[in-house]
Design an enzyme around this catalytic site. Structure first.
Site, PDB file in Angstrom:
ATOM      1  N   GLU A 262      29.137 -26.059  22.677  1.00  0.00           N
ATOM      2  CA  GLU A 262      29.025 -24.659  23.077  1.00  0.00           C
ATOM      3  C   GLU A 262      27.563 -24.289  22.861  1.00  0.00           C
ATOM      4  O   GLU A 262      27.113 -24.104  21.736  1.00  0.00           O
ATOM      5  CB  GLU A 262      29.933 -23.772  22.229  1.00  0.00           C
ATOM      6  CG  GLU A 262      29.803 -22.299  22.561  1.00  0.00           C
ATOM      7  CD  GLU A 262      30.145 -21.402  21.380  1.00  0.00           C
ATOM      8  OE1 GLU A 262      29.413 -20.411  21.178  1.00  0.00           O
ATOM      9  OE2 GLU A 262      31.091 -21.711  20.650  1.00  0.00           O
ATOM     10  N   CYS A 301      25.252 -16.236  21.144  1.00  0.00           N
ATOM     11  CA  CYS A 301      25.205 -17.171  22.272  1.00  0.00           C
ATOM     12  C   CYS A 301      25.835 -16.576  23.518  1.00  0.00           C
ATOM     13  O   CYS A 301      25.614 -17.070  24.630  1.00  0.00           O
ATOM     14  CB  CYS A 301      25.891 -18.481  21.902  1.00  0.00           C
ATOM     15  SG  CYS A 301      27.582 -18.274  21.322  1.00  0.00           S
TER      16      CYS A 301
END
Length: 716
Positions: A262, A301
């Site tokens: 990720e 993120c």
């Protein structure tokens, strides 16, 4: 609030092979607000090979637990940690996070434990394995069948996490690994590892999970990846550049170790062309962009890095952002009047400034400035004011689509058509999250379908869901939390697919009776057990998979069909119109399908009070052959599987769900209808039931989990 004297004592240790390991020397970490020494961290002396070997050995205890046993342990652990959350909040302020920022990290992380515990109890069997999908018939006569099973991998889930979410980042990976039966070795980013370590200390002290189910390595990872084996998995969260290096590590490649990534991505939010400045959606867009810029000081993120705005609304959006950001107070996150804290470190701030300087070769600054600081140290702390840039040629520029300033920075990208908006989002080469703000459903459809291939998650935000939506950047444990391309290509961390990621899928081929014995779920064609005792007279504990009842016969008459039509009001021509039915696909009048189900129930139900308390539902109904006037039917009812239910708060009557396969056949023995019936059946109290006076360990219902005994969310 943590005092300076307490700060001086922080020496986060590693917890490996059953004990804590710390050193006096190591990397000194500074707090993000005042720049004072906060911790000394090191992994010196940790034998990574031994830690992985220990986890593999200890994992045997975890694999011997069923899904429901793991779920109960995870839920109890969530309750335990929630009671200690204030200690985590106190440490989190040292990382520059406000209370609101920390809520997402701390309570959001702990909430993930509850979510996975609920999903496992609701959707997985009370077994050590997971029958996956349907039984496949592999032979013409039905004596050769196959089914997939998921079993835990016999390795360690190595979890390498980023600095921005020291609690949630760990627990979002630990929870599905634990449910899947894999022990975890957590490697947090050094900058905030002292927060992670405090949580792990409480987990270890709780005694609620098997020893070895969780290990922690603070400091540098050393030669950790060199010791991975084929049964291990790696989950990585961090920069795309670091992910690209780690996933081609020679040992990872040689041993085909699953490597889930990720990565930070240049996420975009699109304001629809149909939106006007006076619309609610315009204000929602401005607030969402500002919130994503300032939450965690932009260190997420999933944060919005690119705001894709209709060209004619750029000025209005800029004015709106200026007003919204002017209300953001900057300073010490321990203060109640501060809305945005610092970046995690001065080094991180300098990296953001360097990226900003590069971005300005293709953009210009619209909003910047130095806000008054409410506490903290402007120079020694890691403060950075929110900055809004404008790229006037976004379709030809490269920087805004390639360079990520991991802080409170957003770039406005003007567009003129939906095609251009979609193209701009795709120039980021893959994103974790995107959002579309519009109330025009046709516009939303066009944008979603255009953007879907390059995004892991898309939020359509408008006035109808404004009150309930969780925001552009908020991950949810029920949904995918990964993305294609630059975002890492990972998609496992969402719902039960995250559990699957930690398991091996094997296809088992056998005869129906053997497959029934292996999976403990009845397979059509397997041997059955018939008893003089009616299966509805048996308690949950007495019923066995394969217990079966073959009913008496019943001949369907014209009166049956006419009476059922009159009772239900269903006068469909195939049942009551002789001429119409003769010209229809059956060539004759036929019985209602739901009459067959009702008649079957009349044949197999034992009417007297007993351990069967209620009909819980009906699933997988198929009508296969028509039944006409004069045809004779009978039903075979067979126990397909058993599902123990936990007692809910306030309940005193233990129950389980029994799933029955119902097969209705005609006078020729041909199958005319088949379906599954779920019944709620009384069971005896067992060791997993809480004491009658205290059901508190079951915790509050979360994520739509019903508190009642027969809530839809409890269905398996």
């Amino acid at each position: 609030m943590v005092t300076q004297s307490q700060v001086d004592l922080l020496r986060p240790a590693s917890y490996v092979y059953g004990s804590w390991h710390s050193t006096l020397e190591g990397q000194t970490l500074l707090d993000a607000v005042y720049g004072r020494p906060v911790a000394v961290i090191s992994s010196e002396g940790v034998n990574f090979g031994e830690a992985l070997a220990y986890g593999r050995r200890a994992g045997g205890a975890l694999r011997r637990m069923t899904f429901h046993e793991r779920a109960r342990a995870l839920r109890a652990l969530g309750t335990y940690l929630m009671e200690r959350k204030e200690a985590y909040y106190a440490l989190s302020t040292l990382t520059g996070a406000t209370r609101r920022d920390s809520w997402v990290d701390i309570e959001g992380g702990i909430g993930t434990l509850f979510s996975y515990a609920s999903a496992a109890r609701r959707e997985l069997p009370d077994e050590r394995f997971w029958p996956d999908g349907r039984v496949e018939r592999l032979g013409r006569e039905g004596t050769f069948v196959g089914r997939h099973l998921l079993v835990p991998r016999e390795g360690v889930a190595v979890q390498i996490n980023a600095f921005n979410f020291p609690v949630w980042g760990m627990l979002e990976k630990f929870a599905p690994a634990f449910i899947g039966g894999m022990p975890s070795l957590v490697k947090p980013a050094p900058q905030t590892a002292y927060v992670t370590e405090r949580v792990v200390r409480d987990i270890v002290a709780s005694g609620l999970i098997p020893e070895g189910a969780l290990q922690l390595v603070t400091g540098e990872p050393g030669d950790l990846l060199d010791h991975l084996e084929e049964q291990d998995v790696v989950g990585f969260t961090g920069s795309a550049a670091t992910a690209a290096k780690l996933r081609v590590h020679p040992n990872v490649v040689a041993r085909s170790v699953p490597f889930g990534v990720e990565a930070d991505s240049l996420n975009a939010s699109v304001l629809g062309l149909s939106v006007k400045p006076e619309d609610p959606e315009f204000a929602l867009f401005v607030r969402e962009v500002a919130r994503e810029m300032t939450g965690k000081a932009g260190q997420k993120c999933t944060a919005i890095r690119r705001a894709v705005v209709p060209a004619h609304l750029v000025e209005a959006v800029t004015d709106g952002l200026r007003r919204e950001l002017s209300r953001v107070t900057l300073g010490d996150p321990a203060r109640d009047d501060v809305r945005m804290g610092a970046l995690v470190s001065v080094e991180q701030r300098e990296r953001v400034r360097e990226t900003l300087a590069k971005l300005q070769s293709e953009t210009r600054v619209l909003i910047s400035g130095e806000a008054t600081l409410l506490g903290g140290d402007r120079e020694r702390g890691a403060f950075l004011d929110p900055t809004v840039l404008l790229c006037e040629s976004p379709l030809t520029a490269r920087g805004p689509h390639e360079l990520e300033a991991f802080g409170p920075v957003v770039t406005l990208l003007p567009y003129d058509s939906h095609d251009d908006a979609v193209t701009l989002t795709k120039l980021g080469r893959g994103s974790l999250a995107g959002s579309i703000v519009t109330h025009d459903r046709a516009e939303a459809t066009e944008l979603v379908l255009g953007m879907a291939s390059t995004h892991g998650r898309l939020l359509v935000l408008n006035r109808d869901n404004a009150r309930e939506n969780t925001g552009h950047g908020s991950p949810l444990p029920q949904l995918n939390h990964g993305g294609p391309g630059r975002a890492g290509g990972g998609s496992e961390l969402g719902g039960l697919s995250a559990v699957r990621h930690h398991m091996n899928r094997v296809a088992v081929q056998a005869d129906p009776t053997t497959l029934t014995r292996i999976t403990r779920e009845f397979v059509q064609g397997a041997q059955v057990q018939e008893d003089v005792v009616h299966p509805f007279r048996k308690s949950f504990d007495e019923i066995a998979v394969g217990d079966s009842l073959l009913t008496h016969r019943r001949t369907v008459t014209e009166a049956d069909i006419v009476n059922f039509a009159a009772l239900t009001g269903d006068h469909f021509y195939a049942h009551v119109d002789e001429i119409g039915a003769r010209e229809g696909i059956f060539g004759k009048r036929v019985a209602h399908g739901y009459f067959l189900i009702s008649a079957a129930a009349g044949m197999f139900v034992s009417p007297a009070p007993g351990p069967v308390l209620a009909n819980y539902g009906l699933e997988n109904l198929r009508f296969i052959l028509p039944v006409g006037i004069g045809d004779t039917i009978r039903t075979r009812l067979t126990c397909k599987r058993r599902i123990r239910k936990d007692l809910r708060p306030g309940e005193t009557r233990p129950t389980g769900v029994v799933e029955w396969l119902s097969e209705i056949t005609n006078q020729d023995g041909a199958l005319v209808a088949t379906y599954d019936i779920l019944t709620l059946v009384e069971r005896a109290r067992d060791a997993f039931d809480p004491p009658l006076a205290d059901s508190s360990l079951d915790g509050p219902p979360l994520d739509g989990e019903a508190a009642g005994p027969a809530g839809e969310a409890d269905r398996v």
